[in-house]
Design a protein around this motif. Structure first.
Motif, PDB file in Angstrom:
ATOM      1  N   ARG A  97       0.847  -1.187   0.000  1.00 46.79           N
ATOM      2  CA  ARG A  97       0.000   0.000   0.000  1.00 46.79           C
ATOM      3  C   ARG A  97       0.885   1.239   0.000  1.00 46.79           C
ATOM      4  O   ARG A  97       1.716   1.419   0.889  1.00 46.79           O
ATOM      5  N   LEU A  98       0.697   2.063  -1.009  1.00 50.50           N
ATOM      6  CA  LEU A  98       1.453   3.300  -1.160  1.00 50.50           C
ATOM      7  C   LEU A  98       0.543   4.477  -0.836  1.00 50.50           C
ATOM      8  O   LEU A  98      -0.547   4.596  -1.403  1.00 50.50           O
ATOM      9  N   GLN A  99       0.989   5.321   0.081  1.00 55.33           N
ATOM     10  CA  GLN A  99       0.296   6.569   0.374  1.00 55.33           C
ATOM     11  C   GLN A  99       1.246   7.707   0.040  1.00 55.33           C
ATOM     12  O   GLN A  99       2.365   7.751   0.545  1.00 55.33           O
ATOM     13  N   ALA A 100       0.812   8.581  -0.851  1.00 61.09           N
ATOM     14  CA  ALA A 100       1.607   9.741  -1.256  1.00 61.09           C
ATOM     15  C   ALA A 100       0.654  10.927  -1.333  1.00 61.09           C
ATOM     16  O   ALA A 100      -0.182  10.986  -2.234  1.00 61.09           O
ATOM     17  N   GLY A 101       0.745  11.824  -0.363  1.00 58.38           N
ATOM     18  CA  GLY A 101      -0.195  12.932  -0.298  1.00 58.38           C
ATOM     19  C   GLY A 101      -1.596  12.385  -0.069  1.00 58.38           C
ATOM     20  O   GLY A 101      -1.815  11.583   0.833  1.00 58.38           O
ATOM     21  N   THR A 102      -2.545  12.755  -0.926  1.00 56.10           N
ATOM     22  CA  THR A 102      -3.929  12.270  -0.786  1.00 56.10           C
ATOM     23  C   THR A 102      -4.149  10.960  -1.532  1.00 56.10           C
ATOM     24  O   THR A 102      -5.227  10.377  -1.462  1.00 56.10           O
ATOM     25  N   LEU A 103      -3.143  10.494  -2.246  1.00 58.17           N
ATOM     26  CA  LEU A 103      -3.236   9.276  -3.043  1.00 58.17           C
ATOM     27  C   LEU A 103      -3.000   8.042  -2.183  1.00 58.17           C
ATOM     28  O   LEU A 103      -2.092   8.019  -1.357  1.00 58.17           O
ATOM     29  N   SER A 104      -3.811   7.013  -2.375  1.00 58.74           N
ATOM     30  CA  SER A 104      -3.617   5.737  -1.697  1.00 58.74           C
ATOM     31  C   SER A 104      -3.856   4.627  -2.714  1.00 58.74           C
ATOM     32  O   SER A 104      -4.931   4.532  -3.295  1.00 58.74           O
ATOM     33  N   LEU A 105      -2.832   3.814  -2.950  1.00 56.15           N
ATOM     34  CA  LEU A 105      -2.898   2.741  -3.944  1.00 56.15           C
ATOM     35  C   LEU A 105      -2.464   1.431  -3.312  1.00 56.15           C
ATOM     36  O   LEU A 105      -1.621   1.416  -2.411  1.00 56.15           O
ATOM     37  N   ALA A 106      -2.994   0.316  -3.805  1.00 59.57           N
ATOM     38  CA  ALA A 106      -2.595  -0.987  -3.285  1.00 59.57           C
ATOM     39  C   ALA A 106      -2.485  -1.994  -4.426  1.00 59.57           C
ATOM     40  O   ALA A 106      -3.209  -1.910  -5.416  1.00 59.57           O
ATOM     41  N   LYS A 107      -1.554  -2.933  -4.259  1.00 61.40           N
ATOM     42  CA  LYS A 107      -1.372  -4.019  -5.228  1.00 61.40           C
ATOM     43  C   LYS A 107      -1.165  -5.311  -4.448  1.00 61.40           C
ATOM     44  O   LYS A 107      -0.479  -5.322  -3.420  1.00 61.40           O
ATOM     45  N   ALA A 108      -1.705  -6.408  -4.971  1.00 64.10           N
ATOM     46  CA  ALA A 108      -1.559  -7.713  -4.320  1.00 64.10           C
ATOM     47  C   ALA A 108      -0.219  -8.342  -4.673  1.00 64.10           C
ATOM     48  O   ALA A 108       0.302  -8.156  -5.778  1.00 64.10           O
ATOM     49  N   MET A 109       0.329  -9.078  -3.695  1.00 64.26           N
ATOM     50  CA  MET A 109       1.580  -9.815  -3.881  1.00 64.26           C
ATOM     51  C   MET A 109       1.380 -11.210  -3.272  1.00 64.26           C
ATOM     52  O   MET A 109       0.702 -11.328  -2.261  1.00 64.26           O
ATOM     53  N   ALA A 110       1.938 -12.222  -3.889  1.00 66.33           N
ATOM     54  CA  ALA A 110       1.792 -13.583  -3.374  1.00 66.33           C
ATOM     55  C   ALA A 110       3.135 -14.097  -2.869  1.00 66.33           C
ATOM     56  O   ALA A 110       4.105 -14.161  -3.624  1.00 66.33           O
ATOM     57  N   LEU A 111       3.181 -14.456  -1.587  1.00 71.39           N
ATOM     58  CA  LEU A 111       4.377 -15.022  -0.970  1.00 71.39           C
ATOM     59  C   LEU A 111       4.200 -16.527  -0.896  1.00 71.39           C
ATOM     60  O   LEU A 111       3.198 -17.016  -0.346  1.00 71.39           O
ATOM     61  N   LEU A 112       5.140 -17.258  -1.479  1.00 68.89           N
ATOM     62  CA  LEU A 112       5.096 -18.727  -1.455  1.00 68.89           C
ATOM     63  C   LEU A 112       6.289 -19.223  -0.661  1.00 68.89           C
ATOM     64  O   LEU A 112       7.435 -18.998  -1.049  1.00 68.89           O
ATOM     65  N   ARG A 113       6.033 -19.881   0.437  1.00 69.77           N
ATOM     66  CA  ARG A 113       7.114 -20.434   1.271  1.00 69.77           C
ATOM     67  C   ARG A 113       7.378 -21.872   0.901  1.00 69.77           C
ATOM     68  O   ARG A 113       6.523 -22.603   0.515  1.00 69.77           O
TER      69      ARG A 113
END
Length: 97
Positions: free
Chosen positions: A81-97
């Protein structure tokens, strides 16, 4: 000379899925306060990767799959999740152990 980004964006991560490390890329249109955090699928913050003022430009931040206490996170879907000023964006990531 590198052109400045025309918009602030969360470019995602590579590799995805990943083990043990992924690289999260983002671009900032203007300088200012930035926070890049990792959340689990339940919406709990796992780790803060970047917190502070950054100049406009393109950045890359590694995440080693560990939480704020240094423990390995389990396999699953996480969100950058990136917050920059009033902007908030999110991207999914998959962790495989």
């Amino acid at each position: 000379h590198t052109a400045l980004p025309v918009a602030s964006v969360l470019l995602g991560n590579y590799p995805n899925p990943f083990n043990p490390v992924t690289h999260i890329r983002f671009a900032l249109q203007q300088a200012g306060p930035v926070r890049l955090e990792v959340y689990n699928a339940a919406g709990q913050r796992v780790r803060t990767l970047v917190e502070g003022n950054l100049e406009a430009g393109t950045y890359e931040q590694a995440w080693d799959g560990r939480d704020a206490a240094g423990y390995n996170s389990s396999s699953g879907v996480y969100f950058a999740r990136l917050q920059a000023g009033t902007l908030s964006l999110a991207k999914a990531m998959a962790l495989l152990r």
